[in-house]
Design a protein around this motif. Structure first.
Motif, PDB file in Angstrom:
ATOM      1  N   ALA A 122      10.513  -0.205   4.284  1.00  0.00           N
ATOM      2  CA  ALA A 122       9.498  -1.125   3.733  1.00  0.00           C
ATOM      3  C   ALA A 122       8.307  -0.292   3.276  1.00  0.00           C
ATOM      4  O   ALA A 122       8.276   0.932   3.456  1.00  0.00           O
ATOM      5  CB  ALA A 122       9.065  -2.153   4.773  1.00  0.00           C
ATOM      6  N   GLY A 123       7.314  -0.972   2.713  1.00  0.00           N
ATOM      7  CA  GLY A 123       6.128  -0.267   2.230  1.00  0.00           C
ATOM      8  C   GLY A 123       5.295   0.305   3.370  1.00  0.00           C
ATOM      9  O   GLY A 123       4.721   1.395   3.242  1.00  0.00           O
ATOM     10  N   TYR A 124       5.202  -0.440   4.464  1.00  0.00           N
ATOM     11  CA  TYR A 124       4.349   0.006   5.570  1.00  0.00           C
ATOM     12  C   TYR A 124       4.790   1.382   6.096  1.00  0.00           C
ATOM     13  O   TYR A 124       3.978   2.320   6.153  1.00  0.00           O
ATOM     14  CB  TYR A 124       4.350  -1.045   6.695  1.00  0.00           C
ATOM     15  N   ASN A 127       3.944   4.242   3.662  1.00  0.00           N
ATOM     16  CA  ASN A 127       2.547   4.696   3.730  1.00  0.00           C
ATOM     17  C   ASN A 127       2.269   5.458   5.015  1.00  0.00           C
ATOM     18  O   ASN A 127       1.722   6.570   4.994  1.00  0.00           O
ATOM     19  CB  ASN A 127       1.601   3.490   3.699  1.00  0.00           C
ATOM     20  N   HIS A 170      -4.822  -0.568   2.121  1.00  0.00           N
ATOM     21  CA  HIS A 170      -4.037  -1.299   3.110  1.00  0.00           C
ATOM     22  C   HIS A 170      -4.114  -0.621   4.483  1.00  0.00           C
ATOM     23  O   HIS A 170      -4.231   0.602   4.579  1.00  0.00           O
ATOM     24  CB  HIS A 170      -2.577  -1.364   2.640  1.00  0.00           C
ATOM     25  N   SER A 172      -1.910   0.165   6.526  1.00  0.00           N
ATOM     26  CA  SER A 172      -0.879   1.197   6.764  1.00  0.00           C
ATOM     27  C   SER A 172      -1.363   2.583   6.330  1.00  0.00           C
ATOM     28  O   SER A 172      -1.008   3.586   6.950  1.00  0.00           O
ATOM     29  CB  SER A 172       0.422   0.833   6.038  1.00  0.00           C
ATOM     30  N   ASP A 222      -5.254   1.794  -2.883  1.00  0.00           N
ATOM     31  CA  ASP A 222      -4.363   0.825  -3.510  1.00  0.00           C
ATOM     32  C   ASP A 222      -4.732   0.816  -5.000  1.00  0.00           C
ATOM     33  O   ASP A 222      -5.896   1.045  -5.343  1.00  0.00           O
ATOM     34  CB  ASP A 222      -4.625  -0.583  -2.977  1.00  0.00           C
ATOM     35  N   SER A 226      -4.699  -5.804  -2.224  1.00  0.00           N
ATOM     36  CA  SER A 226      -3.915  -6.936  -1.710  1.00  0.00           C
ATOM     37  C   SER A 226      -4.814  -8.078  -1.266  1.00  0.00           C
ATOM     38  O   SER A 226      -4.382  -9.223  -1.200  1.00  0.00           O
ATOM     39  CB  SER A 226      -3.055  -6.486  -0.531  1.00  0.00           C
ATOM     40  N   ASP A 251      -1.180   3.445  -3.904  1.00  0.00           N
ATOM     41  CA  ASP A 251      -0.339   2.379  -3.352  1.00  0.00           C
ATOM     42  C   ASP A 251      -0.235   1.273  -4.401  1.00  0.00           C
ATOM     43  O   ASP A 251      -1.201   0.550  -4.669  1.00  0.00           O
ATOM     44  CB  ASP A 251      -0.988   1.870  -2.054  1.00  0.00           C
ATOM     45  N   ALA A 253       1.832  -1.337  -4.221  1.00  0.00           N
ATOM     46  CA  ALA A 253       2.661  -2.401  -3.614  1.00  0.00           C
ATOM     47  C   ALA A 253       2.611  -3.717  -4.390  1.00  0.00           C
ATOM     48  O   ALA A 253       3.643  -4.348  -4.615  1.00  0.00           O
ATOM     49  CB  ALA A 253       2.227  -2.624  -2.168  1.00  0.00           C
ATOM     50  N   HIS A 254       1.404  -4.141  -4.790  1.00  0.00           N
ATOM     51  CA  HIS A 254       1.291  -5.463  -5.429  1.00  0.00           C
ATOM     52  C   HIS A 254       1.345  -5.391  -6.949  1.00  0.00           C
ATOM     53  O   HIS A 254       1.305  -6.425  -7.616  1.00  0.00           O
ATOM     54  CB  HIS A 254       0.000  -6.157  -4.981  1.00  0.00           C
ATOM     55  N   MET A 283       3.170   5.209  -4.342  1.00  0.00           N
ATOM     56  CA  MET A 283       3.933   4.431  -3.373  1.00  0.00           C
ATOM     57  C   MET A 283       4.199   3.038  -3.939  1.00  0.00           C
ATOM     58  O   MET A 283       3.374   2.465  -4.645  1.00  0.00           O
ATOM     59  CB  MET A 283       3.115   4.348  -2.071  1.00  0.00           C
ATOM     60  N   THR A 285       6.540  -0.862  -3.029  1.00  0.00           N
ATOM     61  CA  THR A 285       7.379  -1.591  -2.081  1.00  0.00           C
ATOM     62  C   THR A 285       8.383  -2.441  -2.841  1.00  0.00           C
ATOM     63  O   THR A 285       8.134  -2.840  -3.986  1.00  0.00           O
ATOM     64  CB  THR A 285       6.536  -2.463  -1.125  1.00  0.00           C
ATOM     65  N   THR A 287       9.623  -5.149  -1.287  1.00  0.00           N
ATOM     66  CA  THR A 287       9.621  -6.400  -0.516  1.00  0.00           C
ATOM     67  C   THR A 287       8.866  -7.516  -1.238  1.00  0.00           C
ATOM     68  O   THR A 287       8.874  -8.649  -0.770  1.00  0.00           O
ATOM     69  CB  THR A 287       8.929  -6.196   0.851  1.00  0.00           C
ATOM     70  N   LYS A 288       8.203  -7.210  -2.319  1.00  0.00           N
ATOM     71  CA  LYS A 288       7.368  -8.247  -2.943  1.00  0.00           C
ATOM     72  C   LYS A 288       8.024  -8.707  -4.246  1.00  0.00           C
ATOM     73  O   LYS A 288       8.950  -9.502  -4.208  1.00  0.00           O
ATOM     74  CB  LYS A 288       5.949  -7.733  -3.106  1.00  0.00           C
TER      75      LYS A 288
HETATM   76  C1  LIG Z   1      -1.266  -2.766  -0.407  1.00  0.00           C
HETATM   77  C2  LIG Z   1      -0.111  -2.844   0.524  1.00  0.00           C
HETATM   78  N1  LIG Z   1       0.532  -1.716   0.834  1.00  0.00           N
HETATM   79  C3  LIG Z   1       1.584  -1.717   1.671  1.00  0.00           C
HETATM   80  C4  LIG Z   1       2.036  -2.890   2.238  1.00  0.00           C
HETATM   81  C5  LIG Z   1       3.200  -2.871   3.160  1.00  0.00           C
HETATM   82  O1  LIG Z   1       4.327  -3.258   2.439  1.00  0.00           O
HETATM   83  P1  LIG Z   1       5.577  -3.935   3.156  1.00  0.00           P
HETATM   84  O2  LIG Z   1       5.220  -5.375   3.363  1.00  0.00           O
HETATM   85  O3  LIG Z   1       6.692  -3.722   2.201  1.00  0.00           O
HETATM   86  O4  LIG Z   1       5.766  -3.219   4.440  1.00  0.00           O
HETATM   87  C6  LIG Z   1       1.397  -4.096   1.945  1.00  0.00           C
HETATM   88  C7  LIG Z   1       1.873  -5.356   2.535  1.00  0.00           C
HETATM   89  O5  LIG Z   1       1.543  -6.429   2.183  1.00  0.00           O
HETATM   90  C8  LIG Z   1       0.291  -4.068   1.069  1.00  0.00           C
HETATM   91  O6  LIG Z   1      -0.370  -5.181   0.789  1.00  0.00           O
END
Ligand SMILES: Cc1ncc(COP(=O)(O)O)c(C=O)c1O
Length: 442
Positions: A122-124, A127, A170, A172, A222, A226, A251, A253-254, A283, A285, A287-288
């Motif tokens: 996952a993203g967490y 990171n 984030h 993480s 980021d 987020s 990051d 992710a979003h 980085m 993810t 998952t979104k």
């Molecule tokens: C900016 C950001 N980075 C990393 C993550 C972690 O991603 P994941 O939910 O895939 O673990 C999130 C989770 O919402 C996030 O908002």
């Protein structure tokens, strides 16, 4: 078989200490509203509408931005990938690498114009592990015995890693820095900044503090917040990274799947990103917007990619995403980057603009959002709790952000727009929020 339990009731033992703390957390945590899930859906998890206590709700906490979770084509891709593979996970990527994971590595790296990537579950963990690895390098605990017994890293052992982390990053990322600092306080330093002027000052100061001696400098941020939906000025950060000889950790992710013509994020949409790519670690993810599991970092240097994976505890000691999912992701990424994805992105932008325009016309503070993440500043945490409950009583689920996800006194309600929502639903969100403000007075 009957198990006889022998716990002494009167003495403090390990279990009673933990249970005592759990009791206290349940009591106090419930009072301040952090010890329960914010919303609890009944029955089948079903896309944009969920059932809560028998009532149908519009789920605006969902991060399935392109609506792929309920997309028939994506479900077919997943089913086909499951049919062609076993369901299990290999032991760890250090023990066994599958062809589909290697294909996914190439695919996600390509999204950023890079040649290499490292995949996590996952993203967490992506990171947390990579930031920690950048901080500790060969001092990562599982490598320490080898380093001690050899001369590895002798030349750079005393060279610190200095982090400059955007305050809105984030948890993480911030946690990765803390983990690294806890292991190597004398080698690893963290700085938090709010604006680029402050960042420049810090970089300047740290140069004189370390007296021109070498350091690994990492700016981390980021690209799309987020919490506030703000898109940061990555062009300027690239220039600062170049000027002060830093790595830039981004990051996305979003932003992945959503920002840029092919959904490849904020950085690769910059016209001259290629000039800076060598010093960037991006980085993302899965998952979104991609509606799967997985996270990754992409980078251009093969040797650095190879080194960082061996410095990442999770890469070594934990299972990867299953190969069927890696295969399904490769096909899903093609879908997202293609015409279907582009259509979904155009609609998402339109819906988000309609919602933001309507909310702003009613005087709500949207905290500078420039994306599909639409926050409304409430400020007071208790009122934010009440707004969340009010909306839920009117059929809308939104996410509540409180300290430490945002600074104290800056509580907000976040609506994440997804492409399968309608213009009527944007109106509904607006009118229910206006009602909430009249009732709760925020
Ligand atoms: C900016 C950001 N980075 C990393 C993550 C972690 O991603 P994941 O939910 O895939 O673990 C999130 C989770 O919402 C996030 O908002």
């Amino acid at each position: 078989m009957q198990i006889v339990r022998k716990t002494k009731k009167t003495e403090k033992n390990s279990l009673s200490i933990l249970l005592g703390e759990a009791d206290e957390f349940a009591r106090e945590g419930t009072r301040i509203n952090i010890a329960n899930p914010q919303s609890m859906a009944d029955g089948i998890f079903g896309g944009k509408y969920l059932t809560i206590c028998g009532q149908r709700m519009l789920d605006c906490s969902r991060l399935d931005y392109l609506g792929l979770g309920s997309n028939i084509e994506i479900k077919k891709i997943m089913k086909r990938s499951i049919d062609q593979n076993d369901l299990g996970c290999p032991a760890s990527q250090i023990v066994m690498k599958t062809e589909s994971t290697v294909s996914l590595e190439k695919k996600v790296a390509g999204l950023h114009g890079m040649d290499n990537s490292i995949i996590f579950t996952a993203g967490y963990p992506a990171n947390e592990n990579i930031i920690q690895a950048l901080g500790l390098r060969m001092n990562t605990p599982h490598l320490v015995p080898y380093v001690r017994d050899t001369k590895m890293g002798l030349l750079s052992r005393e060279t610190p890693t200095l982090f400059y982390v955007n305050t809105e990053s984030h948890f993480s990322i911030q946690h990765g820095v803390r983990l690294a600092k806890a292991q190597a306080p004398d080698r690893c330093y963290g700085w938090i900044y709010k604006d680029t002027e402050q960042l420049r000052n810090m970089l300047q100061k740290s140069k004189s503090k370390f007296n021109g001696s070498p350091a690994v400098r990492v700016i981390a941020t980021d690209t799309l917040s987020s919490a506030t939906g703000r898109i940061f000025d990555i062009q300027e950060l690239c220039q600062i990274a170049e000027e002060y000889d830093c790595l830039l950790y981004l990051d996305e992710a979003h932003a992945m799947g959503v920002v840029g013509q092919s959904g490849c994020g904020v950085a690769s949409a910059l016209p001259d990103f290629g000039n800076y790519a060598d010093r960037c670690i991006v980085m993302g993810t899965l998952t979104k917007a991609f509606s799967h599991l997985g996270g990754y970092v992409a980078l251009s240097n093969a040797k650095l990619s190879w080194f960082l994976r061996f410095c990442s505890p999770q890469y070594i000691f934990s299972a990867p995403i299953p190969p069927w999912m890696a295969e399904s992701l490769v096909r899903t990424i093609d879908f997202v980057c293609g015409e279907e994805g582009a259509k979904a992105r155009r609609n998402l932008i339109l819906l988000s603009e309609v919602l933001k325009t309507a909310l702003e016309a009613h005087g709500f503070d949207l905290m500078g959002s420039s994306s599909h993440i639409v926050p409304v500043r409430i400020g007071n945490e208790q009122k934010a709790d009440e707004v969340k409950k009010y909306l839920e009583s009117r059929g809308i689920i939104a996410s509540l952000f409180k300290h430490p996800a945002v600074p104290r006194g800056e509580a907000l309600i976040r609506f994440s727009v997804c492409t399968d929502m309608t213009f009527e639903e944007m109106e509904e969100i607006t009118s229910k929020l206006v009602e909430a403000r009249e009732t709760i007075q925020f």
